[in-house]
Design an enzyme around this catalytic site. Structure first.
Site, PDB file in Angstrom:
ATOM      1  N   THR A  64     -47.095  25.592 -99.844  1.00 50.75           N
ATOM      2  CA  THR A  64     -47.402  24.315 -99.474  1.00 50.75           C
ATOM      3  C   THR A  64     -47.240  23.468 -98.119  1.00 50.75           C
ATOM      4  O   THR A  64     -46.936  22.540 -97.728  1.00 50.75           O
ATOM      5  CB  THR A  64     -46.238  23.149-100.667  1.00 50.75           C
ATOM      6  OG1 THR A  64     -44.547  23.335 -99.864  1.00 50.75           O
ATOM      7  CG2 THR A  64     -46.281  23.202-101.732  1.00 50.75           C
TER       8      THR A  64
ATOM      9  N   TYR B   3     -43.713   9.421 -90.556  1.00 49.89           N
ATOM     10  CA  TYR B   3     -44.856   9.620 -90.939  1.00 49.89           C
ATOM     11  C   TYR B   3     -46.378   8.994 -90.290  1.00 49.89           C
ATOM     12  O   TYR B   3     -46.369   7.354 -90.797  1.00 49.89           O
ATOM     13  CB  TYR B   3     -45.104   9.576 -92.396  1.00 49.89           C
ATOM     14  CG  TYR B   3     -44.942  11.285 -93.229  1.00 49.89           C
ATOM     15  CD1 TYR B   3     -43.279  11.447 -93.705  1.00 49.89           C
ATOM     16  CD2 TYR B   3     -45.735  11.955 -93.532  1.00 49.89           C
ATOM     17  CE1 TYR B   3     -43.345  11.928 -94.165  1.00 49.89           C
ATOM     18  CE2 TYR B   3     -44.895  12.883 -94.167  1.00 49.89           C
ATOM     19  CZ  TYR B   3     -43.603  13.453 -94.444  1.00 49.89           C
ATOM     20  OH  TYR B   3     -43.576  14.612 -95.346  1.00 49.89           O
TER      21      TYR B   3
ATOM     22  N   ALA C 176     -36.821  22.020 -93.995  1.00 48.36           N
ATOM     23  CA  ALA C 176     -37.147  21.227 -94.104  1.00 48.36           C
ATOM     24  C   ALA C 176     -36.655  20.320 -94.292  1.00 48.36           C
ATOM     25  O   ALA C 176     -34.827  20.408 -93.935  1.00 48.36           O
ATOM     26  CB  ALA C 176     -37.589  21.425 -95.324  1.00 48.36           C
TER      27      ALA C 176
HETATM   28  C1  LIG Z   1     -47.915  16.473-100.742  1.00 49.96           C
HETATM   29  C2  LIG Z   1     -46.671  17.561 -99.870  1.00 49.96           C
HETATM   30  C3  LIG Z   1     -45.045  17.071 -99.633  1.00 49.96           C
HETATM   31  C4  LIG Z   1     -44.585  17.398 -98.454  1.00 49.96           C
HETATM   32  N1  LIG Z   1     -43.107  16.906 -98.627  1.00 49.96           N
HETATM   33  C5  LIG Z   1     -42.549  17.202 -97.925  1.00 49.96           C
HETATM   34  C6  LIG Z   1     -41.362  16.449 -97.809  1.00 49.96           C
HETATM   35  O1  LIG Z   1     -40.403  15.979 -98.108  1.00 49.96           O
HETATM   36  N2  LIG Z   1     -40.201  17.286 -96.724  1.00 49.96           N
HETATM   37  C7  LIG Z   1     -40.260  18.647 -96.049  1.00 49.96           C
HETATM   38  O2  LIG Z   1     -39.334  18.555 -95.216  1.00 49.96           O
HETATM   39  N3  LIG Z   1     -41.414  19.641 -96.506  1.00 49.96           N
HETATM   40  C8  LIG Z   1     -42.456  18.139 -97.390  1.00 49.96           C
HETATM   41  N4  LIG Z   1     -43.982  18.588 -96.761  1.00 49.96           N
HETATM   42  C9  LIG Z   1     -44.408  20.494 -96.528  1.00 49.96           C
HETATM   43  C10 LIG Z   1     -43.815  21.912 -96.798  1.00 49.96           C
HETATM   44  O3  LIG Z   1     -43.823  21.565 -98.612  1.00 49.96           O
HETATM   45  C11 LIG Z   1     -42.190  22.289 -96.869  1.00 49.96           C
HETATM   46  O4  LIG Z   1     -42.953  22.889 -95.331  1.00 49.96           O
HETATM   47  C12 LIG Z   1     -42.148  23.139 -98.019  1.00 49.96           C
HETATM   48  O5  LIG Z   1     -40.492  23.619 -97.063  1.00 49.96           O
HETATM   49  C13 LIG Z   1     -42.758  24.779 -97.392  1.00 49.96           C
HETATM   50  O6  LIG Z   1     -42.102  24.866 -98.686  1.00 49.96           O
HETATM   51  P1  LIG Z   1     -43.234  26.353 -99.495  1.00 49.96           P
HETATM   52  O7  LIG Z   1     -42.604  27.130-100.388  1.00 49.96           O
HETATM   53  O8  LIG Z   1     -44.242  25.608-100.116  1.00 49.96           O
HETATM   54  O9  LIG Z   1     -43.468  27.498 -98.546  1.00 49.96           O
HETATM   55  P2  LIG Z   1     -44.686  28.356 -98.037  1.00 49.96           P
HETATM   56  O10 LIG Z   1     -45.916  26.769 -98.028  1.00 49.96           O
HETATM   57  O11 LIG Z   1     -44.913  29.227 -98.963  1.00 49.96           O
HETATM   58  O12 LIG Z   1     -44.096  28.851 -96.602  1.00 49.96           O
HETATM   59  C14 LIG Z   1     -44.197  28.128 -95.704  1.00 49.96           C
HETATM   60  C15 LIG Z   1     -43.710  28.791 -94.212  1.00 49.96           C
HETATM   61  O13 LIG Z   1     -42.407  29.611 -94.965  1.00 49.96           O
HETATM   62  C16 LIG Z   1     -42.644  31.399 -95.100  1.00 49.96           C
HETATM   63  N5  LIG Z   1     -41.815  31.387 -96.179  1.00 49.96           N
HETATM   64  C17 LIG Z   1     -42.234  31.348 -97.351  1.00 49.96           C
HETATM   65  N6  LIG Z   1     -41.016  31.852 -98.335  1.00 49.96           N
HETATM   66  C18 LIG Z   1     -40.610  32.719 -97.577  1.00 49.96           C
HETATM   67  C19 LIG Z   1     -39.108  33.562 -97.922  1.00 49.96           C
HETATM   68  N7  LIG Z   1     -38.799  33.122 -99.319  1.00 49.96           N
HETATM   69  N8  LIG Z   1     -38.768  33.654 -96.731  1.00 49.96           N
HETATM   70  C20 LIG Z   1     -38.862  34.073 -95.654  1.00 49.96           C
HETATM   71  N9  LIG Z   1     -40.330  32.904 -95.127  1.00 49.96           N
HETATM   72  C21 LIG Z   1     -41.122  32.062 -96.360  1.00 49.96           C
HETATM   73  C22 LIG Z   1     -43.910  31.281 -95.368  1.00 49.96           C
HETATM   74  O14 LIG Z   1     -44.340  32.478 -94.768  1.00 49.96           O
HETATM   75  C23 LIG Z   1     -44.905  29.961 -94.576  1.00 49.96           C
HETATM   76  O15 LIG Z   1     -44.474  30.927 -92.808  1.00 49.96           O
HETATM   77  C24 LIG Z   1     -45.122  18.351 -97.997  1.00 49.96           C
HETATM   78  C25 LIG Z   1     -45.909  19.038 -97.959  1.00 49.96           C
HETATM   79  C26 LIG Z   1     -47.357  18.869 -99.326  1.00 49.96           C
HETATM   80  C27 LIG Z   1     -48.223  19.474 -99.780  1.00 49.96           C
END
Ligand SMILES: Cc1cc2nc3c(=O)[nH]c(=O)nc-3n(C[C@H](O)[C@H](O)[C@H](O)COP(=O)(O)OP(=O)(O)OC[C@H]3O[C@@H](n4cnc5c(N)ncnc54)[C@H](O)[C@@H]3O)c2cc1C
Length: 561
Positions: free
Chosen positions: A136, A474, A215
């Site tokens: 995400t 935002y 986050a």
């Molecule tokens: C519709 C939508 C709504 C959102 N709302 C929010 C919100 O309310 N608040 C917010 O903070 N963000 C939000 N986001 C952004 C996103 O969800 C965050 O950044 C989230 O923390 C990413 O988590 P992920 O597991 O999807 O990581 P990914 O997208 O898979 O990875 C993100 C980064 O983290 C690294 N990573 C992932 N897992 C690990 C691990 N286990 N160890 C080391 N590195 C790792 C990856 O290499 C990459 O650099 C939103 C995104 C979308 C699309």
């Protein structure tokens, strides 16, 4: 969308699903001064051409020594899916273009021991590891560098999704990093707990991703941001496993290298598990909303909430355009419903004298015991009244929150109708909130006009998180791109200009989305040379061979520039 321009959100996942939305496209057309085509669509061609895998035979053999065959995926679409997040650039590329580089293989480790073995393999064979959580990311943190010649292995943490233990006495749980938000929520709920971290992406994002991106959840007023919720973590780094003997409620043990993991974006190691705080499930949860005559009134109300420390778990303020959008996303009203809605509108506009082109809405979530919630609601409404606010009721509040889950799909759907949209966020001190929102909106309008783009841009702001010292905001920006030569590049250029304006007006590079590849170029504008050097040297100390640099330049200062 049917021949009359009535939109229906299919599926059954969200509150909006199944409803006919007759007001949406007419509102967009009016607001943006465009005619949205219903035929001759900008039809996507997913999946795009996917680059061939460059997995060397020797690495394939080494992987087979560590993992079972079902833990290794080489199919094109599987690799593509781990090579992007959700930015407009990425969505546009996979729908209408291509990604120049994607991972060469995807692996799904089951245990920390397997992650350690993968880290050793990567160093031995000079290949890259790209940690993947829920995909995400909205900063291009998962997008592979086009000029990365080494083999890229996406390490998808999906199988490391267990709750390892729950300690109800000391209120802690140890959870594997690949656990998805909504699963964590359900599993803890069954034991009477919550960790309280609820980003809008909770359906798909993971604990490891939350830590790696620094986050923030929508309920931070009560539970805090991710760095306040995590007590400890294990990280597999190129130098070995970073872990501790015991978990203390707080500790002063000199420099805490674990802190570097918040916002590390996959560049320092792979987070495998974390110990998080637990809270009792609230006895009561209620929604609320207040309508204000203007954004200025709404911001003044938020300021007072923070200064008086009357804080529901979540409070969000949307500007007039977003308020109008939320009205446009309402289903068709008939009979008594239509009469009631009309009567409410008349009360607000005629009797209270609110201007429909200026009024804004604030939505709230209350949590706690019955008495706590009742007391907070009373205090909030009393403060709102001092700022000319009118109670908008719980239903509007709930709709506002449900909307944010479906909004990403609406963005992807309208792309087929030549509308490109994206959100970007920042944080800013109280004294500059109004000025900054205004400056960003004006800048986007100027950039749009200078490029002679069709119609008008849609640019709107929402305050989502509040602190005693300021807020997170935002922005959503959308524009109509029919006939535009490079729609996605044009969007990026305008967004970059908006980001410059944000920084110039005292805003941060990001409140919680992070930097990724998307905003790296802005770092020298916000950090001193020494700060950049220390960041780069920290990265080099963790990862001397640059195993974790598939998304950025390996191990020198350019990594941060
Ligand atoms: C519709 C939508 C709504 C959102 N709302 C929010 C919100 O309310 N608040 C917010 O903070 N963000 C939000 N986001 C952004 C996103 O969800 C965050 O950044 C989230 O923390 C990413 O988590 P992920 O597991 O999807 O990581 P990914 O997208 O898979 O990875 C993100 C980064 O983290 C690294 N990573 C992932 N897992 C690990 C691990 N286990 N160890 C080391 N590195 C790792 C990856 O290499 C990459 O650099 C939103 C995104 C979308 C699309």
């Amino acid at each position: 969308v049917d021949a009359d321009g009535v939109v229906t959100l299919t599926g059954d996942r969200y509150g909006l699903c199944g409803q006919k939305l007759p007001y949406l496209l007419p509102w967009v057309e009016r607001t943006m001064g465009i005619a949205i085509p219903l035929t001759g669509l900008h039809t996507p061609h997913y999946p795009p051409a996917i680059p061939e895998s460059r997995l060397p035979q020797s690495v394939a053999q080494a992987l087979a020594q560590i993992l079972a065959p079902e833990q290794i995926l080489t199919e094109g679409v599987q690799r593509l899916r781990r090579g992007h997040g959700q930015t407009q650039e990425e969505m546009y590329a996979i729908k209408y273009g291509t990604l120049a580089r994607v991972p060469d293989v995807v692996v799904l480790p089951h245990s920390e021991a397997q992650v350690v073995a993968l880290m050793e393999l990567a160093q031995r064979h000079d290949v890259c590891l790209l940690p993947y959580g829920g995909g995400t990311s909205v900063t291009e943190a998962l997008r592979c560098r086009a000029d990365e010649d080494r083999c890229i292995i996406a390490v998808d943490m999906a199988k490391m999704n267990r709750i390892l233990w729950v300690d109800p006495i000391n209120r802690m749980a140890c959870i594997e990093a690949g656990a998805v938000g909504r699963h964590i929520q359900a599993a803890l709920k069954s034991q009477g707990f919550t960790m309280g971290h609820e980003p809008d992406s909770i359906e798909f994002s993971t604990l490891g991703g939350w830590i790696a991106t620094h986050a923030s959840g929508m309920k931070r007023n009560k539970y805090g941001n991710i760095e306040e919720l995590v007590l400890d973590m294990n990280v597999v780094t190129p130098k070995g496993v970073m872990s501790r003997q015991q978990v203390a409620p707080r500790e002063s043990a000199g420099m805490d290298v674990r802190r570097a993991m918040f916002g590390s974006e996959g560049t320092l190691g792979i987070i495998t598990q974390a110990v998080v705080k637990l809270y009792d499930l609230p006895a009561v949860q209620q929604y609320g909303s207040v309508i204000f005559p203007s954004f200025e009134d709404g911001v003044a109300f938020l300021y007072e909430l923070t200064q008086k420390n009357v804080l529901p778990v979540s409070v969000r303020l949307v500007d007039n355009i977003q308020f109008q959008l939320s009205q446009a996303l309402k289903g068709e009203k008939k009979g008594l419903q239509a009469f009631k809605s009309q009567a409410e509108k008349l009360f607000v506009t005629r009797i209270k004298g609110f201007d429909p082109e200026r009024m804004v809405a604030c939505t709230m979530v209350y949590e706690g015991s019955e008495e706590e919630v009742a007391r907070q609601q009373k205090e909030v409404l009393a403060l709102a009244a001092q700022h000319r606010g009118i109670n908008g009721g719980p239903q509007n509040g709930e709709r506002g929150y449900q909307l944010t889950f479906g909004i990403a799909y609406i963005r992807d759907f309208v792309m087929n109708h030549y509308l490109l949209a994206e959100s970007f966020e920042t944080s800013v001190p109280w004294s500059r909130v109004l000025e900054r929102c205004d400056r960003v909106k004006r800048r986007v309008e100027r950039e749009h006009a200078a490029r002679k783009l069709p119609g008008r841009p849609l640019i709107t702001a929402r305050v989502t998180q509040m602190y005693a010292t300021g807020v997170a905001v935002y922005f959503y920006f959308a524009y109509f791109f029919k006939g535009v030569a490079d729609p996605s590049g044009t969007y990026s250029a305008i967004e970059a200009a908006a980001r410059e304006e944000i920084l110039a007006a005292g805003g941060s590079i990001s409140h919680h989305h992070g930097v990724g590849a998307l905003r790296r170029a802005f770092l020298p504008k916000i950090m001193s040379e020494a700060a950049l050097t220390l960041r780069a040297e920290t990265q080099r100390a963790f990862d001397p061979k640059g195993v974790l640099t598939a998304n950025c330049q390996p191990n020198h200062k350019a990594a941060q520039h």
